[in-house]
Design a protein around this motif. Structure first.
Motif, mmCIF file in Angstrom:
data_model
loop_
_atom_site.group_PDB
_atom_site.id
_atom_site.type_symbol
_atom_site.label_atom_id
_atom_site.label_comp_id
_atom_site.label_asym_id
_atom_site.label_seq_id
_atom_site.Cartn_x
_atom_site.Cartn_y
_atom_site.Cartn_z
ATOM 1 N N ARG A 692 0.833 -1.201 0.000
ATOM 2 C CA ARG A 692 0.000 0.000 0.000
ATOM 3 C C ARG A 692 0.875 1.260 0.000
ATOM 4 N N GLU A 693 1.973 1.228 0.769
ATOM 5 C CA GLU A 693 2.870 2.374 0.822
ATOM 6 C C GLU A 693 3.517 2.624 -0.537
ATOM 7 N N ARG A 694 3.947 1.534 -1.188
ATOM 8 C CA ARG A 694 4.581 1.662 -2.504
ATOM 9 C C ARG A 694 3.588 2.236 -3.518
ATOM 10 N N LYS A 695 2.333 1.748 -3.435
ATOM 11 C CA LYS A 695 1.308 2.220 -4.354
ATOM 12 C C LYS A 695 1.019 3.703 -4.123
ATOM 13 N N ALA A 696 0.949 4.100 -2.855
ATOM 14 C CA ALA A 696 0.671 5.503 -2.545
ATOM 15 C C ALA A 696 1.785 6.409 -3.051
ATOM 16 N N ILE A 697 3.042 5.950 -2.923
ATOM 17 C CA ILE A 697 4.176 6.754 -3.402
ATOM 18 C C ILE A 697 4.109 6.919 -4.917
ATOM 19 N N LEU A 698 3.812 5.828 -5.627
ATOM 20 C CA LEU A 698 3.730 5.892 -7.085
ATOM 21 C C LEU A 698 2.611 6.824 -7.526
ATOM 22 N N GLU A 699 1.464 6.748 -6.833
ATOM 23 C CA GLU A 699 0.352 7.618 -7.196
ATOM 24 C C GLU A 699 0.705 9.085 -6.949
ATOM 25 N N ALA A 700 1.398 9.367 -5.845
ATOM 26 C CA ALA A 700 1.786 10.752 -5.552
ATOM 27 C C ALA A 700 2.778 11.278 -6.577
ATOM 28 N N LEU A 701 3.739 10.427 -6.972
ATOM 29 C CA LEU A 701 4.718 10.843 -7.982
ATOM 30 C C LEU A 701 4.038 11.091 -9.321
ATOM 31 N N GLU A 702 3.069 10.260 -9.635
ATOM 32 C CA GLU A 702 2.362 10.436 -10.906
ATOM 33 C C GLU A 702 1.547 11.727 -10.891
ATOM 34 N N ALA A 703 0.878 11.997 -9.745
ATOM 35 C CA ALA A 703 0.079 13.216 -9.656
ATOM 36 C C ALA A 703 0.950 14.467 -9.678
ATOM 37 N N ALA A 704 2.186 14.341 -9.135
ATOM 38 C CA ALA A 704 3.102 15.492 -9.111
ATOM 39 C C ALA A 704 3.986 15.540 -10.342
ATOM 40 N N GLN A 705 3.719 14.649 -11.305
ATOM 41 C CA GLN A 705 4.496 14.622 -12.552
ATOM 42 C C GLN A 705 6.000 14.479 -12.277
ATOM 43 N N GLY A 706 6.298 13.618 -11.303
ATOM 44 C CA GLY A 706 7.699 13.305 -11.002
ATOM 45 C C GLY A 706 8.390 14.302 -10.090
ATOM 46 N N ASN A 707 7.716 15.375 -9.689
ATOM 47 C CA ASN A 707 8.334 16.373 -8.784
ATOM 48 C C ASN A 707 8.309 15.819 -7.361
ATOM 49 N N LYS A 708 9.502 15.455 -6.867
ATOM 50 C CA LYS A 708 9.568 14.789 -5.561
ATOM 51 C C LYS A 708 9.163 15.719 -4.420
ATOM 52 N N LYS A 709 9.440 17.016 -4.537
ATOM 53 C CA LYS A 709 9.060 17.944 -3.472
ATOM 54 C C LYS A 709 7.538 18.013 -3.330
ATOM 55 N N LYS A 710 6.832 18.114 -4.493
ATOM 56 C CA LYS A 710 5.373 18.160 -4.445
ATOM 57 C C LYS A 710 4.796 16.821 -4.000
ATOM 58 N N ALA A 711 5.443 15.720 -4.459
ATOM 59 C CA ALA A 711 4.963 14.396 -4.038
ATOM 60 C C ALA A 711 5.086 14.238 -2.529
ATOM 61 N N ALA A 712 6.183 14.723 -1.935
ATOM 62 C CA ALA A 712 6.360 14.631 -0.474
ATOM 63 C C ALA A 712 5.291 15.446 0.237
ATOM 64 N N GLN A 713 4.947 16.631 -0.319
ATOM 65 C CA GLN A 713 3.898 17.439 0.286
ATOM 66 C C GLN A 713 2.557 16.730 0.237
ATOM 67 N N LYS A 714 2.252 16.061 -0.874
ATOM 68 C CA LYS A 714 0.985 15.333 -0.982
ATOM 69 C C LYS A 714 0.915 14.176 0.003
ATOM 70 N N LEU A 715 2.061 13.523 0.227
ATOM 71 C CA LEU A 715 2.090 12.390 1.160
ATOM 72 C C LEU A 715 2.170 12.848 2.616
ATOM 73 N N GLY A 716 2.457 14.132 2.841
ATOM 74 C CA GLY A 716 2.537 14.640 4.208
ATOM 75 C C GLY A 716 3.814 14.258 4.915
ATOM 76 N N ILE A 717 4.892 14.039 4.140
ATOM 77 C CA ILE A 717 6.177 13.680 4.744
ATOM 78 C C ILE A 717 7.244 14.630 4.207
ATOM 79 N N SER A 718 8.436 14.594 4.835
ATOM 80 C CA SER A 718 9.528 15.443 4.366
ATOM 81 C C SER A 718 10.160 14.845 3.111
#
Length: 733
Positions: A692-718
């Motif tokens: 589930r964690e791996r899936k959530a990370i992939l979905e966040a990266l896809e939604a942020a178009q690969g931008n790791k900073k935005k993906a971290a913000q969506k996941l609520g982590i640093s």
């Protein structure tokens, strides 16, 4: 008594003179009295001798020696001062009064010439007694000579008594003289003593000493001269001390200025810089308390700094007040009383009592100030202008460092909010980015009076959001009134909202206040606002537009000083399109929209919420339940939760009450949820937490178009935590 004192010497000299004078007078008087007494003794002895010589002449001429002896014995017996008596003729003693024999050495006391005439000689016995020996011729010496010896004991007694009387009198006179002389000496020397004491105090550094100028002319001149000399000396000393103090203060201020310039650049945090500056300002100026007020770059946050704490506020009223204060402070100046600030906890320390303050603006490269130093004094402010100017120069030098520190502080706070989201916020629990956005939105809009429309499914916590807005607003001290619009029929909703007058309708036997009146000064929460009938929508629209309303059946217009927060589980825009909700009312309510996500869209918050409710109900029901079985948590994550957080809360309470041990099992859950538990052969099909964690990370990266900073913000982590998880799951590329 000090013998080197002038008063002591004068007193001793006067007493010595009196004593010597008294002794001289006593000696002279005693000598004269002694001579007089001795002469009187001789005269009496001569008279007695002549009398006895006449009586003895007859007896000697008749040669009656026996009668002569008896006469001698008789005379000695009747005269106590008569020590001895004898008659001598031609060198032979005819009769005498000595019992132990006649002492022959008495015969030669008087010479031959004294035998023809009366004579007197002093003789001393072998025992040391003194006698007056009188020789009286009998019958012109032809019948011999009568010798009488008178003792001088009476004379000596009288002399001793005389000396005692004279000594007593002399002592009394001396004592009286001592008292009189002491009084006179003290009276004469008292001004001189005061002057001497003043000189001693002045020699010890007491320059304010003065003496009384009264008294004799000479003493008055000395006292006046001494006072003038001390006044000039005191004035000169004060000028020197003031110059030394000013020089020391200037040296200290220069040293402090150099220390600030040298050391402030080595400090990193805004808190350390503020504490350092205020502590250094104490070397320049003595004050009770000092506070630094600073704007951030966007002037959306006010930072309050003292020696121990750092506080921030985004209250629009407080920001407006401080902006106005900065516009009125152009140069360092003293204010008798600061203008009143809005009700702001961060500024409470400045208005604990009404005291005067000194304000020093802080200007950077821009002409307008971005902050100020407020110095509170004890009572009336006595801050010298030169010291305030120096502090202003120090702040000007430190302004760029302060601005950089403010920027750094705001960036650090922003990063902390992103990397460490709050799990709990006014009773709401969630780390999901959507919930964190809701929390930040509540903080931003709470300080204003703008209308808020909260939308979300049932059970998502809309009332908690409304209550949080009220608690963070300036209206928090006033009522928070909740109105469930779906709980009242259309005929009663208007009465509930606006009240009614007595007799407005059948059964209205008294005047009743509506909820808007009850919430005066506070917040009105309209829950399920989409259920309000059309007739009440019109009146609600008028309240939002004019902040006025009338009770049902009344003519008096009442003011509504309230903030309106509305909530609905419906999509009001669809209701507007379908004609069931007024469009103008929708836009009046939808000034600040808040959307609460359903629980199924934030699955990472489900374990957090479940443990939160577990702690709540284990305490409430006093059950020793510590955790959930992993199958229970897996079931929670796979459930859709149509009732959202409320359904999860009820489910956890049900499980806590039915649990028989310290771990909640699947069979402790409600039957509707327990039936969905997978069979043993189906358990392998459920994804693991890592999947589930791996899936959530992939979905966040896809939604942020690969931008790791935005993906971290969506996941609520640093961002660093995201990189670690990417390496863990092999997703670095």
């Amino acid at each position: 008594m000090a013998w080197n004192r002038l008063s002591t010497k004068l007193l001793a000299g006067a007493i010595g003179l009196v004593v010597l004078s008294a002794l001289a007078v006593a000696s002279l008087a005693t000598s004269r009295y002694s001579q007089s007494l001795m002469q009187s003794l001789r005269d009496q002895s001569f008279l007695l001798g002549h009398s006895l010589a006449a009586e003895a002449a007859d007896l000697i001429l008749t040669n009656d020696i026996v009668a002569l002896q008896k006469m001698i014995a008789h005379q000695k017996a009747i005269h106590p001062d008569l020590a001895y008596l004898f008659v001598v003729k031609d060198g032979r003693v005819l009769a005498h009064s000595f019992d132990g024999g006649f002492p022959t050495n008495l015969l030669h006391v008087h010479g031959p010439e004294e035998r023809q005439a009366i004579g007197a000689q002093e003789v001393v016995s072998e025992a040391g007694q003194r006698f007056l020996d009188i020789a009286v011729p009998i019958f012109e010496g032809r019948a011999g000579s009568l010798r009488l010896g008178f003792t001088e004991k009476a004379y000596e007694r009288q002399m001793r008594r005389l000396w005692i009387e004279i000594g007593a009198m002399t002592g009394i006179i001396v004592l009286m003289a001592i008292g009189a002389i002491s009084f006179v000496v003290k009276k004469l020397l008292a001004p001189l003593g005061r002057l001497t004491h003043a000189v001693e105090r002045a020699s010890q550094g007491e320059l304010t000493v003065r003496v009384d100028e009264g008294g004799d002319a000479e003493v008055t001149v000395l006292a006046r001269s001494f006072n003038r000399m001390m006044e000039r000396l005191h004035e000169h000393t004060c000028r020197l001390e003031k110059q030394a103090e000013d020089l020391s203060l200037a040296q200290q201020q220069t040293k402090t200025f150099c220390e600030i310039v040298q050391n402030i650049g080595a400090l990193h945090s805004l808190q350390d810089i503020g504490a350092f500056l205020i502590s250094r300002f104490r070397d320049v100026l003595h004050f009770q308390k000092a506070v630094l007020l600073l704007f951030d770059d966007a002037r959306e946050t006010l930072i309050v700094l003292d020696e121990k704490t750092l506080k921030t506020t985004g209250n629009p009223k407080t920001l407006g007040w401080f902006a106005h204060l900065l516009n009125t402070v152009k140069t360092p100046a003293v204010r008798p009383v600061l203008p009143p600030s809005p009700d702001e906890p961060a500024l409470e320390a400045l208005w604990t009592d009404r005291v005067s303050s000194a304000l020093v603006p802080i200007c950077g490269e821009a002409p307008s100030a971005f902050g100020t130093l407020i110095i509170r004094c004890d009572g009336r402010c006595q801050c010298p202008s030169d010291a305030l100017e120096l502090i202003g120069a120090m702040l000007h030098e430190a302004s760029r460092v302060l601005q950089r520190a403010v920027v750094h502080e705001m960036e650090m706070r922003s990063m902390q909010r992103l990397s460490n989201p709050r799990a709990s916020f006014f009773g709401m629990v969630g780390r999901d980015p959507a919930m964190q956005s809701v929390f930040r939105l509540i903080e931003n809009v709470a300080a204003s009076d703008a209308t808020v429309l909260i939308q979300g499914e049932s059970g998502t916590g809309k009332e908690l959001v409304a209550h949080a807005i009220h608690q963070l607003s300036p209206r928090s001290a006033h009522p928070f009134v909740v109105i469930n619009c779906a709980a009242y029929p259309s005929t009663l909703i208007e009465t509930e909202l606006f009240g009614h007058e007595k007799g407005a309708f059948t059964g209205a036997d008294r005047t009743r206040q509506g909820r808007f009146e009850q919430a005066q000064g506070g917040t009105v929460f309209l829950d399920e606002v989409g259920e309000i009938p059309a007739s009440a929508q019109v009146k609600l629209l008028r309240v939002l537009q004019t902040h006025e309303f009338e009770r049902l059946g009344g003519e008096k217009t009442l003011a509504a000083d309230v903030r309106v927060v509305a909530a609905t589980h419906r999509t009001l825009l669809d209701e507007v399109k379908n004609g069931r909700f007024r469009e103008d009312l929708f836009y009046r309510l939808n000034v600040i929209p808040v959307f609460l996500p359903p629980l199924r869209r934030r699955p990472m918050d489900i374990p957090l919420l479940a443990h939160h409710f577990l702690q709540k109900f284990r305490t409430l029901h006093k059950k020793d339940v510590k955790d959930f079985h992993r199958e229970v948590l897996r079931l929670f994550l796979s459930h859709d939760w149509p009732g959202n957080v409320r359904e999860l809360e009820n489910t956890v309470e049900h499980a806590v009450l039915l649990s028989k041990n310290d771990i909640i099992q699947v069979w402790d859950l409600p039957s509707t949820l327990a039936k969905r538990a997978p069979l043993p052969e189906e358990k392998e099909k459920l994804p693991t937490m890592e999947e589930r964690e791996r899936k959530a990370i992939l979905e966040a990266l896809e939604a942020a178009q690969g931008n790791k900073k935005k993906a971290a913000q969506k996941l609520g982590i640093s961002r660093s935590a995201l990189y670690n998880k990417l390496r863990k799951h092999g997703l670095e590329t």
